[in-house]
Design an enzyme around this catalytic site. Structure first.
Site, short mmCIF file in Angstrom:
data_model
loop_
_atom_site.label_atom_id
_atom_site.label_comp_id
_atom_site.label_asym_id
_atom_site.label_seq_id
_atom_site.Cartn_x
_atom_site.Cartn_y
_atom_site.Cartn_z
CG PHE B 122 -18.84 -8.68 -130.70
CD1 PHE B 122 -18.95 -10.04 -130.48
CD2 PHE B 122 -19.99 -7.90 -130.53
CE1 PHE B 122 -20.15 -10.61 -130.09
CE2 PHE B 122 -21.20 -8.46 -130.14
CZ PHE B 122 -21.28 -9.81 -129.92
CD GLN B 235 -26.55 -1.63 -133.33
OE1 GLN B 235 -26.65 -2.21 -132.26
NE2 GLN B 235 -25.41 -1.14 -133.77
CG HIS B 237 -28.27 -7.28 -134.26
ND1 HIS B 237 -27.96 -8.40 -134.98
CD2 HIS B 237 -27.40 -7.22 -133.24
CE1 HIS B 237 -26.91 -8.99 -134.40
NE2 HIS B 237 -26.56 -8.30 -133.34
CG LEU B 251 -29.77 -10.41 -131.12
CD1 LEU B 251 -30.00 -9.26 -132.08
CD2 LEU B 251 -28.90 -9.97 -129.98
CD GLU B 254 -21.47 -7.99 -134.02
OE1 GLU B 254 -22.48 -7.28 -133.93
OE2 GLU B 254 -20.32 -7.54 -134.01
NE ARG B 310 -24.20 -5.46 -133.42
CZ ARG B 310 -24.46 -5.61 -132.14
NH1 ARG B 310 -25.25 -4.74 -131.53
NH2 ARG B 310 -23.95 -6.59 -131.46
CG HIS B 381 -30.12 -4.98 -131.27
ND1 HIS B 381 -30.62 -5.98 -130.47
CD2 HIS B 381 -28.82 -4.84 -130.92
CE1 HIS B 381 -29.66 -6.42 -129.68
NE2 HIS B 381 -28.57 -5.73 -129.92
NE ARG B 416 -25.42 -1.19 -128.95
CZ ARG B 416 -25.33 -2.48 -128.59
NH1 ARG B 416 -24.40 -2.88 -127.75
NH2 ARG B 416 -26.17 -3.37 -129.07
C1 LIG Z 1 -31.26 -9.71 -127.28
C2 LIG Z 1 -30.25 -8.65 -126.95
C3 LIG Z 1 -28.89 -8.95 -126.94
C4 LIG Z 1 -27.94 -7.97 -126.64
N1 LIG Z 1 -26.61 -8.32 -126.60
C5 LIG Z 1 -25.69 -7.38 -126.23
C6 LIG Z 1 -24.30 -7.72 -126.09
O1 LIG Z 1 -23.90 -8.86 -126.30
N2 LIG Z 1 -23.44 -6.77 -125.72
C7 LIG Z 1 -23.85 -5.49 -125.46
O2 LIG Z 1 -23.01 -4.68 -125.10
N3 LIG Z 1 -25.15 -5.14 -125.58
C8 LIG Z 1 -26.08 -6.05 -125.96
N4 LIG Z 1 -27.41 -5.69 -126.07
C9 LIG Z 1 -27.81 -4.36 -125.69
C10 LIG Z 1 -27.87 -4.23 -124.21
O3 LIG Z 1 -28.31 -5.44 -123.64
C11 LIG Z 1 -28.83 -3.16 -123.76
O4 LIG Z 1 -28.57 -2.00 -124.48
C12 LIG Z 1 -28.63 -2.88 -122.31
O5 LIG Z 1 -28.79 -4.05 -121.56
C13 LIG Z 1 -29.57 -1.81 -121.78
O6 LIG Z 1 -29.36 -1.70 -120.40
P1 LIG Z 1 -30.04 -0.57 -119.56
O7 LIG Z 1 -29.59 -0.75 -118.16
O8 LIG Z 1 -29.82 0.73 -120.20
O9 LIG Z 1 -31.58 -0.88 -119.68
P2 LIG Z 1 -32.41 -2.22 -119.38
O10 LIG Z 1 -31.58 -3.34 -118.99
O11 LIG Z 1 -33.34 -2.41 -120.49
O12 LIG Z 1 -33.25 -1.81 -118.14
C14 LIG Z 1 -34.29 -0.86 -118.23
C15 LIG Z 1 -34.97 -0.83 -116.92
O13 LIG Z 1 -35.84 0.29 -116.86
C16 LIG Z 1 -37.10 -0.11 -116.39
N5 LIG Z 1 -38.08 0.84 -116.89
C17 LIG Z 1 -38.33 1.20 -118.17
N6 LIG Z 1 -39.29 2.12 -118.20
C18 LIG Z 1 -39.66 2.36 -116.92
C19 LIG Z 1 -40.62 3.20 -116.30
N7 LIG Z 1 -41.41 3.99 -117.00
N8 LIG Z 1 -40.75 3.17 -114.96
C20 LIG Z 1 -39.97 2.33 -114.21
N9 LIG Z 1 -39.03 1.54 -114.75
C21 LIG Z 1 -38.89 1.55 -116.09
C22 LIG Z 1 -37.26 -1.50 -116.89
O14 LIG Z 1 -38.21 -2.19 -116.15
C23 LIG Z 1 -35.85 -2.05 -116.67
O15 LIG Z 1 -35.70 -2.44 -115.34
C24 LIG Z 1 -28.37 -6.67 -126.37
C25 LIG Z 1 -29.73 -6.36 -126.39
C26 LIG Z 1 -30.67 -7.33 -126.68
C27 LIG Z 1 -32.12 -6.97 -126.71
#
Ligand SMILES: Cc1cc2nc3c(=O)[nH]c(=O)nc-3n(C[C@H](O)[C@H](O)[C@H](O)COP(=O)(O)OP(=O)(O)OC[C@H]3O[C@@H](n4cnc5c(N)ncnc54)[C@H](O)[C@@H]3O)c2cc1C
Ligand code: SF4
Ligand code: SF4
Ligand code: FES
Lengths: 248, 605
Positions: B122, B235, B237, B251, B254, B310, B381, B416
Site C-alpha cells: 500500500f 485527506q 483520496h 472510493l 488503493e 495520497r 476521504h 494518513r
Molecule cells: C470507502 C472507504 C474505504 C476505506 N478503506 C480503508 C482501508 O482500506 N484501510 C484503512 O485503514 N482505512 C480505510 N478507510 C478509513 C476507515 O475505514 C475509517 O477511517 C474508519 O473505519 C473509521 O472508523 P471509526 O470507528 O473511527 O468510525 P466509523 O466506523 O465511521 O464509526 C462511527 C460511528 O459513530 C456513530 N456516530 C457518529 N456520530 C454520532 C452521534 N452524534 N451519535 C451517535 N453515534 C454517532 C456512527 O453511527 C458510527 O457507528 C476507508 C474509508 C472509506 C470511507
C-alpha cells in the site's frame, strides 16, 4: 435528462399508501439517487436508510417494482422508466415508516446462534496456520452484508411469519460461516435442528436468487448444514463413528 | 428528571459503533464495567464496513525485513513529522497483536503459502504490510467485532444520535441524545464517555463518506470545551469514481494500485514518474519494469510511483486535469487490465483480488475493470485532524471524556497512510476502552444532572420540527458543501478561506431557521437540521486552521505557499472555544521525538 415517476410507499405502521413523485433523472443514476432527490426537493421527511451507496453496508434494502433489491445498486437504466417505478419497504418485517422497516428481530435471531469458538493456537508463536483453500469456504459466507433481503423473500418468514421458530437464511449463512470456519470447535448442529428451525427450509432457493453478494445460500450454506443435522441425528452409523472420533 | 426523555446509566458510554467504538466497548465491558453503545445507524453499518484495502501491521509475514520500527518510520514520514510520535510508536508496536486478537475472535484473513496472514502493498508502506480479505477488509473487521461484542452484555442503542454532552466543571457527566424511530429523547448518565464517531467528509460535495460523517464527535468535544487538533489536514483520496455523476466520489481502493494498477493521462502517459518528492526519491522505482517487479514481490525493487502518498498522487491527478490531459470526464485513467501482458488469466486474478471493485464498476459504471480502464479523481476521504487526546490514555482535555478512531487526532499528522486507520481503530479503541473503564471505576456515584438544562436541550432539539416555516435544511447543507469544495478543498488560498468563513457564518444564521416539515417519527429532514451545527463547526475549524498554516504539507495545500516551510514542521494547530464563545486558534509545539525515535527514523530513510 428525463422526467420519471416514482411510486413510493408512504406511511407508518399499518397505515400507508403509494404516493407519486416525478423527478428528473440523468445518466448512471440509481434508485437511491432518485429517492434522495425526491427527499431533498419534495419530501424532506421521507424515511429511508442508507450509508455507503456502494452495496457494502446493506442498509438500503427495498422492493423495487416488486423485486427485493439494494436501492443503491439498482441502476435506473435497468428498469422500464415508461411506467412508474414502485419502491416499497421489505415485507417480512414490521414497518417503521415509509421505506424503513424494523429489522431488530434479525439482531435477536443472530444472538441465538452460538458465537465463534476457536481451537487452541497451534503455531509456536501462539497463532494459527490456515491454508487459503480452507478459509475460502467460510469466506463466502462472511461476505454477507446483513441486508436481510434473503429473509424478506423467504416464505417461511414472509408468508408464514414463523419468526419465533425459524432464524431464516441470513442467520443460517451466519451459522455456516462459524461452522465452516477452520478454527471453530463449537457444535451448533443440535441448535440448528431444535432451536433455529432449519427444518422449515424446503429449499426453494428464493433466498439465493436475491442475495446481492451472490452467496450461494441454499447450496453452499443450508444444504450442508441440513446434511450435518441428518448425520448427527438420524444416521446411526455416523453416530457410532462419532463415539470414536472427536469432532473436528 | 425531565419527563421529556428516558434515562439510562452506564459506567462507560461509547458514542459510535465503528471499529473504534466496538473495540473500546469490548475492552471496557471485559473489565467488568457496564457499557452502553449508541450509533446513528444500525449496528454493523458504520463507515468501518466500507474499508477495503486492509489494515497495516508489521507482522513481516510476506517480507521478514518488516518490523515495528519500519512501520513507525513510514507513518512519521507519511505524516510529514507532525504526528504525535508517541501515538505512532504505540500504534506500530501494538498493531500486530491487535490483528492477531481479531483473528482469535474469528476474522478470516487471506493467507500466505505458509498459512500465515497475507499482507499486501500500500502507498507509503515500505514492505507489504496490509492484512486483508480481498477488498472487503472493513466488513470482516466490523462483523468480527460486532459478533464478538454482542455476547459481552453491552447495551446497543441503534439509530440514536447524541446531540449534546453534559458537563460539570471540566468533567463530563452525561450525554443527551435523539432517537430516530419515534423522535424521542434519551439521557445517558455516565462516569466516562468515549467518542468514536468518525470523520467529517460530508462537509464537502465530493466525498467517499456517508451521511453520518458530519463531524458530530469533534463538535461535541469542542462544545464541551475540549481541544481540536490539526483540523486543516483532510485527506483527499486520489482515486474516487468520477463517472457517472451519481457515483462521483465513491472510493476506488488503493489496493488496485497495490496489485499493479497504473495511472495514465489522456495521452496514455504514465505521469506519476514525474515530480517524485525528494523525501521518497531513493525509495521509488526508476522505471516501469522495476515498479512491476516490486508489485510482484521482488525485494530488490523499489515501489512504483503510483504508490506514493495520497496527498501527492491526488495533486498530480489534479495537475494533469488542469493541464488539459485529463480523462474524458475530468479525472485520470486507472488501469489494472494491463496486467494481462504480465500474468496469464489476469481476469480471474483481478476478480479474486479486487472482487468488490469489479462488482462496483460493473454495476455502477458499466465498466469491466478486467478489460477496461477506470476513470478516477480525488475525493474527500479521511480526517487526520480531530479531537486532541493524551497519547497514553486517549483522554481529551475534558476529564472523563475520551476519543479514539478517526474522530481523534495525532497519529497521522499531516497525512494518513492507507491501512493505518483500521489498525488505529483497534490499537487506540482498546486503549480508550481500558482507560475509560479505569476512570469510571474510580468514581462511586453518577453525578446529578440539572433537569432544567435537559429541558432546554429538548426544546432546542425540537425547534426544527416545531417551527411552522423556515428553510429546507438540505439546501443549507448543499450550499455549505459547495463552499467547502470550492474554497477549502484540495487547493486553498487566504482569500478563498476568508470567503468560506463569511459564508459559514451566514449559513449558521440560516441554520437557526431551518424547518423540517412532517412529524417526529423517522424524519431525515429533522436529522439533517440537527447535524448542521456540527458540520458548520468543523467547517469553520478547518478554515481557520488552514488559514493560519501558511505552507503546503500533507493534505493541506496553499496556492500562495506551495512549499513546506521550516516553521511549519514545528507546530500543530489547536482550535478551541474561547470564553466569549468564539473559535480561537493556537499553535502548540510538536511532541518532541526521543533520541531513539530519531535514530529509527534516520535508519529507515
Ligand atoms: C470507502 C472507504 C474505504 C476505506 N478503506 C480503508 C482501508 O482500506 N484501510 C484503512 O485503514 N482505512 C480505510 N478507510 C478509513 C476507515 O475505514 C475509517 O477511517 C474508519 O473505519 C473509521 O472508523 P471509526 O470507528 O473511527 O468510525 P466509523 O466506523 O465511521 O464509526 C462511527 C460511528 O459513530 C456513530 N456516530 C457518529 N456520530 C454520532 C452521534 N452524534 N451519535 C451517535 N453515534 C454517532 C456512527 O453511527 C458510527 O457507528 C476507508 C474509508 C472509506 C470511507
Ligand atoms: S431456500 Fe429455504 S431459506 Fe431460502 S427462501 Fe427457500 S425456504 Fe427460505
Ligand atoms: S446472505 Fe445475502 S441476501 Fe442474505 S443478508 Fe446476507 S448479503 Fe443479504
Ligand atoms: S447504501 Fe450501503 S448497501 Fe446501499
Amino acid at each position: 435528462m428525463a422526467q420519471v415517476t416514482f411510486k413510493l410507499w408512504r406511511g407508518e405502521g399499518n397505515n400507508g399508501s403509494f404516493k407519486e413523485y416525478t423527478t428528473e433523472v440523468s445518466e448512471g443514476m440509481v434508485v437511491l439517487d432518485a429517492v434522495h432527490d425526491i427527499q431533498i426537493e419534495q419530501a424532506s421527511d421521507l424515511g429511508v436508510r442508507w450509508n455507503c451507496k456502494a452495496g457494502k453496508c446493506g442498509s438500503c434494502s427495498a422492493e423495487i417494482n416488486g423485486m427485493p433489491k439494494l436501492m443503491c445498486m439498482t441502476r435506473l437504466s435497468s428498469l422500464d422508466l415508461e411506467k412508474p417505478v414502485t419502491v416499497e419497504p421489505m415485507k417480512a418485517f414490521p414497518l417503521v415508516k415509509d421505506l424503513v422497516t424494523d429489522v431488530g428481530w434479525n439482531y435477536e435471531a443472530k444472538m441465538a446462534v452460538k458465537p465463534f469458538k476457536p481451537r487452541k493456537p497451534d503455531a509456536s508463536d501462539g497463532t494459527w496456520r490456515m491454508q487459503q483453500e480452507d478459509v475460502e469456504r467460510a469466506q463466502e459466507f462472511r461476505k454477507c452484508i446483513e441486508c436481510f433481503l434473503c429473509q424478506d423473500v423467504c416464505h417461511v418468514l414472509r408468508d408464514h411469519h414463523e419468526h419465533d421458530k425459524y432464524i431464516g437464511p441470513a442467520m443460517l449463512v451466519k451459522a455456516a460461516a462459524f461452522e465452516m470456519h477452520p478454527l471453530d470447535v463449537e457444535n451448533r448442529i443440535p441448535d440448528l435442528k431444535n432451536e433455529h428451525g432449519i427444518g422449515f427450509c424446503n429449499i426453494t432457493k428464493c433466498c439465493t436468487k436475491v442475495c446481492p453478494e451472490h452467496i450461494t445460500i441454499t447450496d453452499n450454506a443450508i444444504i450442508p448444514l441440513k446434511e450435518s443435522v441428518v448425520d448427527e441425528f438420524y444416521d446411526p452409523l455416523t453416530k457410532l463413528f462419532r463415539i470414536f472420533k472427536s469432532k473436528k | 428528571m425531565s419527563d421529556r426523555c428516558t434515562t439510562h446509566e452506564y459506567d462507560v458510554l461509547i458514542i459510535g459503533a465503528g471499529g473504534a467504538g466496538l473495540r473500546a466497548a469490548i475492552e471496557a465491558a471485559s473489565m467488568g464495567d457496564s457499557v452502553g453503545v449508541v450509533c446513528k445507524s444500525l449496528l454493523g453499518k458504520a463507515h468501518t464496513v466500507m474499508a477495503e484495502g486492509g489494515m497495516a501491521a508489521s507482522m513481516g509475514n510476506v517480507d521478514d525485513r518488516d518490523n515495528w520500527k519500519v512501520h513507525f518510520a513510514d507513518t512519521m514520514r507519511g505524516g510529514q513529522y507532525l504526528n504525535n510520535c508517541k501515538m505512532a510508536e504505540h500504534h506500530a508496536k501494538e498493531a500486530a497483536s491487535c490483528v492477531h486478537e481479531l483473528e482469535s475472535w474469528g476474522a478470516l484473513f487471506d493467507r500466505t503459502k505458509e498459512g500465515k496472514i497475507l499482507q499486501r502493498n500500500f502507498g507509503g508502506h515500505k514492505y507489504p504490510r496490509l492484512a486483508h480479505v480481498g477488498d472487503r477488509t472493513g466488513l470482516e473487521m466490523i462483523r468480527t467485532l460486532q459478533d464478538h461484542g454482542i455476547h459481552h452484555g453491552i447495551d446497543f442503542h441503534m439509530e440514536v444520535t447524541v446531540t449534546n454532552l453534559l458537563i460539570d466543571g471540566n468533567k463530563v457527566v452525561g450525554a443527551f441524545a435523539y432517537e430516530r424511530e419515534k423522535g424521542r429523547f434519551l439521557l445517558f448518565k455516565a462516569k466516562a464517555i468515549v467518542i468514536a464517531t468518525g470523520g467529517y467528509g460530508r462537509a464537502f460535495k465530493i466525498t467517499s463518506n456517508s451521511w453520518e460523517y458530519t463531524g458530530d464527535g469533534q463538535t461535541l468535544a469542542y462544545d464541551a470545551g475540549a481541544d481540536l487538533l490539526d483540523m486543516e489536514f483532510v485527506q483527499f483520496h486520489p482515486t474516487g469514481m468520477v463517472w457517472p455523476p451519481s457515483v462521483r466520489g465513491i472510493l476506488v481502493t488503493e489496493g488496485v494500485r497495490g496489485e499493479g494498477g497504473i495511472l495514465t493521462n489522456s495521452e496514455g502517459k504514465r505521469f506519476m514518474f514525474e515530480d517524485v518528492p525528494p523525501l521518497y526519491r531513493s525509495s521509488t522505482a526508476d522505471n516501469e519494469e522495476e515498479g512491476w517487479r516490486y508489485v510482484t514481490g521482488d525485494k530488490e525493487a523499489n515501489r512504483p510511483p503510483e504508490l506514493l502518498t495520497r496527498d501527492h498522487v491526488a495533486r498530480k491527478i489534479v495537475k494533469e486535469v488542469k493541464a488539459g490531459r485529463g480523462s474524458e470526464h475530468g479525472g485520470a485513467y486507472l488501469d489494472i487490465a494491463w496486467i494481462e501482458e504480465k500474468i496469464k488469466d489476469s481476469e480471474t486474478h483481478i476478480k479474486k483480488k479486487l472482487p468488490s471493485m469489479y462488482h462496483q464498476f460493473k454495476e455502477l459504471a458499466g465498466v469491466d475493470i478486467t478489460k477496461e480502464k477506470m476513470e478516477v479523481g480525488p475525493t474527500t476521504h479521511y480526517a487526520m485532524g480531530g479531537i486532541r487526546v493524551d497519547s497514553e490514555t486517549q483522554m481529551t482535555t475534558v476529564e472523563g471524556l475520551f476519543a479514539c478512531g478517526e474522530c481523534a487526532a495525532g497519529l497521522h499528522g499531516a497525512n494518513r497512510l492507507g491501512g493505518n486507520s483500521l489498525s488505529d481503530l483497534l490499537v487506540f479503541g482498546k486503549r480508550a476502552g481500558a482507560h475509560a473503564a479505569k476512570f469510571a471505576a474510580a468514581i462511586d456515584t453518577f453525578s446529578a444532572i440539572d433537569s432544567k438544562e435537559v429541558d432546554t436541550l429538548v426544546t432546542q432539539a425540537l425547534a426544527p420540527v416545531d417551527r411552522t416555516e423556515g428553510e429546507n435544511p438540505y439546501k443549507i447543507q448543499q450550499d455549505l458543501q459547495e463552499t467547502m469544495q470550492d474554497l477549502a478543498g484540495i487547493s486553498r488560498s487566504e482569500a478563498g478561506l476568508n470567503e468560506a468563513i463569511e459564508h459559514i457564518h451566514a449559513y449558521a444564521k440560516r441554520a437557526e431557521n431551518a424547518h423540517a416539515p412532517g412529524n417526529r417519527e423517522y424524519n431525515p429532514g429533522w436529522h439533517t437540521a440537527l447535524d448542521l451545527h456540527n458540520l458548520l463547526t468543523v467547517s469553520e475549524a478547518m478554515c481557520l486552521s488552514a488559514e493560519q498554516r501558511t505552507e503546503s504539507r500533507g493534505g493541506h495545500f496553499r496556492e500562495e505557499y506551495p512549499e513546506k516551510s521550516k516553521e511549519g514542521s514545528t507546530y500543530n494547530t489547536v482550535v478551541r472555544k474561547a470564553q466569549d464563545g468564539s473559535m480561537e486558534v493556537e499553535r502548540v509545539p510538536v511532541v518532541p521525538q526521543t533520541d531513539e525515535m530519531k535514530q529509527i527514523i534516520e535508519a529507515n530513510e
